[in-house]
Design an enzyme around this catalytic site. Structure first.
Site, short mmCIF file in Angstrom:
data_model
loop_
_atom_site.label_atom_id
_atom_site.label_comp_id
_atom_site.label_asym_id
_atom_site.label_seq_id
_atom_site.Cartn_x
_atom_site.Cartn_y
_atom_site.Cartn_z
N GLY A 57 0.87 -1.03 -0.06
CA GLY A 57 -0.17 -0.10 -0.06
C GLY A 57 0.88 1.14 0.07
N ASP B 191 -1.33 -12.77 5.92
CA ASP B 191 -2.59 -12.56 5.93
C ASP B 191 -2.99 -12.15 7.39
OD1 ASP B 191 -5.37 -11.92 5.80
OD2 ASP B 191 -5.77 -13.74 4.81
N ILE B 192 -3.12 -11.05 7.76
CA ILE B 192 -3.24 -10.42 9.11
C ILE B 192 -4.50 -11.08 9.74
CG2 ILE B 192 -1.93 -8.37 8.92
CD1 ILE B 192 -4.48 -6.79 9.28
N THR C 268 -9.46 -0.43 2.43
CA THR C 268 -9.76 1.09 2.26
C THR C 268 -10.65 1.42 1.14
OG1 THR C 268 -7.84 1.26 0.78
CG2 THR C 268 -7.30 1.51 3.39
N TYR D 169 -16.77 1.26 6.42
CA TYR D 169 -15.57 1.07 6.30
C TYR D 169 -15.08 1.65 7.91
CZ TYR D 169 -10.85 3.54 6.10
OH TYR D 169 -9.64 3.98 6.20
N TRP E 1 -7.20 11.55 4.29
CA TRP E 1 -7.17 11.62 2.99
C TRP E 1 -5.68 11.64 2.38
CZ3 TRP E 1 -10.28 16.78 1.23
CH2 TRP E 1 -11.55 16.92 1.52
#
Length: 304
Positions: free
Chosen positions: A11, A37-38, A63, A126, A151
C-alpha cells in the site's frame, strides 16, 4: 537486534515506510497479504513465533469505502479481526503495536476539528470496521499507538491524486464533492512519523505517550490566512492538483472539473462532511508537512 514487523507493504503507506526504514540498522520484516494475511490466525501466530518483533507497524487495511458497503465481511476481517490478532500476539511478547486509523470513525457533524477524545460515531461500514479495530486493540493490549489520519496521498498506489491525473487525461467531465472537508496527508509524513516512534521505543526516551494520536498534513501559510477549522474540500484538493499539473502541461488542466454536493454525487457510502482532525497533541513532538508542498513533490515525480 531491534526487530520491526511491517504489514501491508504494497500500500502507499507501506511503500513509503519501506523507503524510509531500510537504513536504520534494524532487522525489518516486510509483509503483505501474500506473505502474511493479518486475518489468518495461524499465519500471524507463526510469524510472531519465529520473528519475535519489538515493534509491529500495521499498514494493512481494507480502504475501498464504497465497496465495503457490499463487502462488509471482508472489510471487518482486515480492519477489525486483523488488528485483534495482532494485538493478541503483541501482548504475548510485549511488542509495541503502531496502527493506522481514520477520521471516518467520526460522523462529521461537528463544527470543530476532532480531537482524540471525541466520541466516535461512524456513518459507513469502513468507518465502523476501523473503529472495531481500534476497540479490539484497546481491549487486548496496553502497549499501542493508534494514528488517526485522513485523505492520504503519495506517489504510490491508487489515491485521489493519481485518480485525478487519470481522469484529466480522459477529457470526460469530472464531478468532485465540494461539501466534504478534510486535510490531505502525505504518506511519506506518516512513514517518517512511525519510524520516529519506533526509534523512540527503542531508545526508551518516552517522547510519545501510548494511546491515540491525530495526524494530518498542515496547509502551510495559505491555510493560516483562513479559518483553520474550514480545511479544504475534495474540490479544493482537485483544483490544487490541476494547478500543479499546469506547471508541467500548460493549458486548461482540470477544465472539465465541476463542483457538486454530496447528494448530487450520490456515492454508495455516506461520508462525513467534516473530517478535519485536531493535531495539537502530536504537533509538539512531530510536525507534519505543508500538503501543498508535498503535492508539488508527487506531481513532479509523476511527470518525470
Amino acid at each position: 537486534m531491534y526487530r520491526v514487523l511491517i504489514t501491508g507493504q504494497s500500500g502507499q503507506i507501506g511503500q513509503s515506510i519501506t523507503d524510509r526504514i531500510q537504513h536504520q540498522g534494524w532487522d525489518v520484516l516486510f509483509t503483505d497479504i501474500d506473505t502474511l494475511d493479518i486475518a489468518n490466525a495461524k499465519q500471524v501466530e507463526a510469524v510472531f513465533k519465529t520473528f519475535k518483533p519489538d515493534v509491529v507497524i500495521n499498514a494493512a487495511g481494507y480502504t475501498d469505502v464504497d465497496r465495503a458497503e457490499h463487502d462488509a465481511v471482508a472489510a471487518e476481517s482486515v480492519n477489525a479481526y486483523g488488528p485483534y490478532l495482532l494485538a493478541i500476539q503483541c501482548h504475548s511478547i510485549g511488542a509495541l503495536l503502531i496502527h493506522f486509523s481514520t477520521e471516518y470513525i467520526f460522523n462529521g457533524r461537528s463544527h470543530c476539528r476532532y480531537v482524540e477524545t471525541d466520541t466516535p460515531s461512524p456513518l459507513n461500514v469502513y468507518g465502523r470496521t476501523k473503529l472495531q479495530g481500534e476497540q479490539y486493540i484497546k481491549a487486548y493490549l496496553s502497549h499501542y499507538i493508534i494514528i488517526r489520519t485522513s485523505w492520504v496521498f503519495s506517489e504510490y498506489a491508487q489515491n485521489f491524486v493519481t485518480t485525478m491525473l487519470y481522469l484529466n487525461r480522459s477529457k470526460a467531465p469530472i464531478c468532485i464533492v465540494n461539501d466534504q472537508f478534510g486535510c490531505p496527508t502525505y504518506a511519506g509524513d506518516l512513514a517518517n512519523l512511525v519510524v520516529d516512534i519506533a526509534k523512540d521505543n527503542q531508545a526508551e526516551t518516552g517522547r510519545y505517550q501510548l494511546g491515540d494520536y491525530n495526524f494530518c498534513s498542515d496547509g502551510g501559510d495559505r491555510d493560516r490566512d483562513r479559518d483553520r477549522d474550514s480545511g479544504v474540500s475534495w474540490f479544493d484538493f482537485a483544483c490544487a492538483i490541476f494547478e500543479e499539473l499546469d506547471k508541467y502541461q500548460p493549458g486548461e488542466q482540470g477544465r472539465n472539473l465541476t463542483a457538486v454536493t454530496s447528494e448530487e454525487y450520490a456515492s454508495i457510502a455516506t461520508r462525513p462532511k467534516n473530517g478535519i482532525l485536531n493535531c495539537h497533541k502530536i504537533s509538539p513532538i512531530f510536525r507534519p508537512s505543508d500538503w501543498r508542498r508535498k503535492l508539488r513533490h508527487v506531481i513532479e515525480i509523476t511527470m518525470a
